[in-house]
Structures are given as structure tokens and as C-alpha cells.
Design an enzyme around this catalytic site. Structure first.
Site, PDB file in Angstrom:
ATOM      1  N   LEU A 172       0.868  -1.183   0.000  1.00  0.00           N
ATOM      2  CA  LEU A 172       0.000   0.000   0.000  1.00  0.00           C
ATOM      3  C   LEU A 172       0.902   1.229   0.000  1.00  0.00           C
ATOM      4  O   LEU A 172       1.559   1.507   1.003  1.00  0.00           O
ATOM      5  CB  LEU A 172      -0.917   0.017   1.222  1.00  0.00           C
ATOM      6  N   LYS A 215       7.918   8.780  17.499  1.00  0.00           N
ATOM      7  CA  LYS A 215       8.945   7.747  17.675  1.00  0.00           C
ATOM      8  C   LYS A 215       9.232   7.541  19.169  1.00  0.00           C
ATOM      9  O   LYS A 215       9.448   6.410  19.623  1.00  0.00           O
ATOM     10  CB  LYS A 215      10.205   8.140  16.910  1.00  0.00           C
TER      11      LYS A 215
END
Ligand code: NDP
Ligand code: HSE
Length: 444
Positions: free
Chosen positions: A21, A216
Site C-alpha cells: 500500500l 517515535k
């Protein structure tokens, strides 16, 4: 964390059908490497990997070297197809990929994603869906791209107690700060240079304001401390207010400024534990290993009880480095599809509370412009002591118009520092608070 389900595997030699994708910077490299090294992948996995479909947004875009029959703009239908065993999500964004990844997981497809924003916002929901279907959900590329750090935290350090993770996890901001440090130029000039060289995106907000690093940090903190952490739990400041003068002040203290993602286990006097996850520009001593991380490189520094100090360094962005991490996850997930079983899901048993940012304890570098007259230094020092902050060093430089005071504190609470700065600003003898920058890494 749920136990692995009884996936028996498709069997040695059976094909693993892959849907990709997104065919942008990362997806293009993933597809190229899968095609070019198909024999290696087959040997490593125990069965051939075949890309059976590629979803994009705009089907009419020219895609050299891509079989047009593979291309679709209907990712939802693609992930449900019977010939798809494994889905690679490299679209980006949050809402759309969330829906399509959930669709894939619920349809029993393992998912590999590079999407930190998605994992940091909806990791729990995705992980639950993967557990329910007994499939894998991997995201090594979501933190620092090629640098293996998710795997080490998830597996290699699973038997240890991690106390701290400090990382330079955004290449764009490291490039800008490093260029400011080496040239003396200001922020806007180096942002323009980063854009010209292709490091910064057309809209650099997510990078320079710290949101990318905060996603993150959430992922790292969750893995390190076995606790569910989302991006909203991470205190976040970016680098857009850092000036050439701040960099010069750091240099005169033998430090450099880095955008740090800091994840820390904090133990109270009564022994109760909490975790802190925060992103901000901080001074670090030039002797600290993270100070040597130049240009757009990333590095993650981990302190664990038994392992001691570890540092992981390398490329934290780019099509090829990110594809490396995606494909590592692909091999792990595809092996499970062929041979059976699945990796254990996320471990969140510790469920530690998130420490309020005001209760975070660190050191500060404060640069003041003050009236050069009797009693001002004592007055400033008293403001710190009244708030319970102990001073480590004070340097005064005279000038024609007042004096410059550069103060470095011992460890203090954010709340104490905030109150101190507010009182200093209200003091007539303090002409300006030039900067307040946190200091990390003094103990290394
Ligand atoms: P790009 O913007 O280069 O590519 C995005 C791709 O997604 C394009 O091919 C686009 O299609 C496709 N896309 C957009 N919307 C849809 C949709 N609705 N359905 C199907 N496809 C769609 O992104 P990157 O490759 O740079 O990044 C991908 C992911 O990897 C992000 O999550 C990013 O954070 C992460 N990542 C990226 C790194 C990097 O260095 N680039 C490093 C680490 C992680 P079209 O081609 O038609 O426009
Ligand atoms: N925009 C990120 C960076 C790359 O500058 O590091 C993807 O995580």
C-alpha cells in the site's frame, strides 16, 4: 499480551502473497528489492514471495518498471483478497491507513508498516486486532528507519530492565542543528538549505516542531517500559526557536544542541515508578556519543540494568534504508505465514503511569541579560534558591549595556524552573531572559 495462536502455516514452499500500500519513496524501493532479490527472499523464508497488488492514490501516474496490472486505487478491496497473505503499509498519515490496516488485520493478513504516526496514535487498537486474528503486526521502520531498535527493545532486551532511551530520531532536525553548529548560520538559513537538499519536506512542521520525533518517542517508551504510550503522552518542543546565539552559547559550554527524544523510568523516593517521554532541543556535552551524530544521521542510546549502555547508529530515513527495515519485518512475518506461529504481541503488562512534565527533573542552561550593578547577581541567585534550585556554575561577562549571566543548574524540577524563570522575567534588574535550554547527558 496474548499467546501466539495456533496458525499451522501454509507449509514449506508455499507462496506468500504480498500487497504493498503506497508506492512513493519507500514503497518503490520495497518493490524493487523484492523483485531484484526474489531468490534470496524465497530461500530465507522457505517459500516464494509474490507481490500480487500495489495500491496508490493516483492510478494515472507513470510508474516505470511496475506491472500496470498490479496497480489499484482501492486498497480496501486489495487487502481482503484471498491471494494476499501479508500487507505492507507505506502510505503515511493516520486516519486512512488506520482503517485499511484494521481491515487487513481483521481479514487475517499480517501487516508490516513504516508509519510511526499511525503506530503512535493507534498502536493499541492495531495490536488488539492482530492478536484477535492471530497475525503479526511489525513496525521496525517506524523508528529510525534502517537502524534496528524496535527489534532489540522488543526481543533482545526483553529479559533486561531498560531505564533510559535517548535518541536523535529525526534526520531533518539533526541536519539543521548540525549545520548551524558547524557554520554559525541561523535556523531559517539552514532550514532553507535542508529543503534545497531534499532533507526537509515542503511542509517541515512535523519534523521541526518535534511531532515526528514525539511519535517515535512514544513507540520507544512503550517498548522499553512495557507500557502503552501514545504520542499525546509525549511532551514536545521543536527546534524552530533555536538561534545562532543559542548554538554559540552551547559551544562556549563545550556542548552542542540536539533534538533529543528522551524516554526514562523515574523511581520516586517511596519506590513508585513512572515514565517520562519527552522531546526537546537540549545541550549535550561534546564528549557524549550522541554529540558525534552528524548531518541527517540518527542514533539511539539505551541504558539497561544488565546490558549497560548500548548505542545504535545509522540512516534514519530514505527509501532504501527504510525498505531495509520493512523487508526485515517482511521476512519475519512471511516465515510465520509459511512455517506457522506468530510473534508475541506487544508487552504492556507494566502499565506504568506517565509522569507529569512539571515533575521531570533535569539540568538547565540559562542565559540572562542583567543590569550591571551591586546586588543583582545575589538577587538572581536568591530567586533560584527560593525555588529550591541549586546552581552548578555562574559565569558573568560585562558589556557596555549591562552584563550577561550564564547559569548552569544542578538537577531541578521543570515546575521549579518554570516558576524561577517567571520571577526572573518580572525582576526589573533582568533586562532579558535570552534562553533557557535543558541539559542532558552530563552523567555519560
Ligand atoms: P510518499 O509520500 O513518498 O508515498 C506515499 C504513497 O502512498 C504514494 O505512492 C501515494 O500514491 C500513496 N497513497 C496516498 N494515499 C493513498 C491512498 N488513499 N491509497 C493508496 N495509496 C495512497 O511517502 P513515503 O514513502 O516517504 O513514506 C511512507 C511511510 O513511510 C510514511 O508513513 C512515512 O512516515 C514512513 N517512513 C518514511 C521514511 C522516508 O524516509 N521517506 C522513513 C521512515 C518511515 P501516489 O503515488 O499515487 O501519490
Ligand atoms: N522525516 C523523518 C526525518 C524521516 O527527518 O528523520 C522519517 O522518519
Amino acid at each position: 499480551m496474548t499467546a501466539a495462536t495456533n496458525n499451522p502455516g501454509k507449509g514449506e514452499g508455499q507462496k506468500v502473497g504480498v500487497a504493498i500500500l503506497g508506492l512513493g519513496t519507500v514503497g518503490t524501493e520495497v518493490l524493487r528489492l523484492l523483485n531484484e532479490k526474489s531468490e534470496d527472499f524465497e530461500r530465507r523464508i522457505g517459500g516464494p514471495v509474490e507481490v500480487v497488488g500495489v495500491a496508490v492514490s493516483d492510478k494515472s501516474k507513470p510508474r516505470p518498471n511496475v506491472n500496470p496490472d498490479l496497480i489499484t486505487d482501492d486498497a480496501f478491496s486489495l487487502v481482503q483478497r484471498d491471494d494476499v497473505d501479508l500487507v505492507i503499509e507505506v502510505i503515511g498519515g493516520i486516519d486512512y491507513p488506520r482503517r485499511v490496516v484494521l481491515e487487513a488485520l481483521r481479514a487475517g493478513k499480517s501487516v508490516v508498516t513504516a508509519n510511526k504516526a499511525l503506530v503512535a496514535a493507534h498502536g493499541a487498537e492495531l495490536s488488539d486486532a492482530a492478536d484477535s486474528s492471530g497475525v503479526d503486526l511489525f513496525f521496525e521502520a517506524a523508528v529510525a528507519a534502517a537502524i534496528p531498535v524496535v527489534g532489540p527493545l522488543r526481543r533482545s532486551l526483553a529479559g533486561d530492565t531498560v531505564n533510559k532511551v535517548v535518541g536523535i530520531v529525526n534526520g531533518t532536525t539533526n541536519f539543521i542543528l548540525d549545520a548551524m553548529d558547524s557554520t554559525g548560520a541561523d535556523y531559517q538559513e539552514m532550514l532553507a538549505e535542508a529543503t534545497r537538499l531534499g532533507y526537509a519536506e515542503a511542509d517541515p512542521t512535523s519534523d521541526v516542531e518535534g511531532h515526528d520525533a514525539a511519535s517515535k518517542a512514544a513507540i520507544l517508551a512503550g517498548l522499553a517500559f512495557h507500557t502503552r504510550v501514545t504520542a499525546a503522552d509525549v511532551y514536545c518542543e521543536g527546534i524552530s526557536k533555536i538561534t545562532a546565539e543559542d548554538i554559540a552559547a552551547a559551544k562556549s559550554a563545550d556542548c552542542t544542541i540536539k533534538l533529543l527524544a528522551t524516554c526514562e523510568r523515574v523511581v520516586d523516593e517511596d519506590g513508585s515508578e513512572a515514565i517520562s517521554a519527552r522531546v526537546y532541543p537540549a545541550l549535550i556535552p561534546r564528549r557524549h556519543p550522541l554529540a558525534t551524530v552528524r548531518e541527517s544521521f540518527n542514533a539511539v542510546f539505551i541504558e539497561a540494568e544488565a546490558a549497560g549502555r548500548l548505542m545504535f547508529y545509522g540512516n534514519g530515513a530514505g527509501g532504501n534504508p527504510t525498505a531495509s527495515a520493512v523487508l526485515g519485518d517482511l521476512v519475519a512475518a512471511a516465515r510465520n505465514i509459511v512455517h506457522g506461529g506468530r510473534a508475541p504481541g506487544d508487552s504492556t503488562y507494566a502499565n506504568l503511569p506517565i509522569l507529569d512534565f512539571g515533575q521531570v527533573r533535569t539540568r538547565y542552561h540559562i542565559d540572562l541579560h542583567v543590569d550591571d550593578r551591586v546586588g543583582v547577581l545575589a538577587d538572581v541567585a536568591r530567586t533560584f534558591s527560593d525555588n529550591g534550585i541549586s546552581l552548578r556554575t555562574v559565569r558573568q561577562e560585562g558589556s557596555d549595556e549591562g552584563a550577561r549571566l550564564v547559569i548552569v543548574t544542578h538537577q531541578a524540577l521543570e515546575k521549579e524552573l518554570e516558576d524561577t524563570v517567571e520571577q526572573l522575567r518580572a525582576n526589573d534588574a533582568v533586562l532579558a531572559v535570552n534562553n533557557v535550554i535543558r541539559i542532558e547527558g552530563m552523567d555519560v
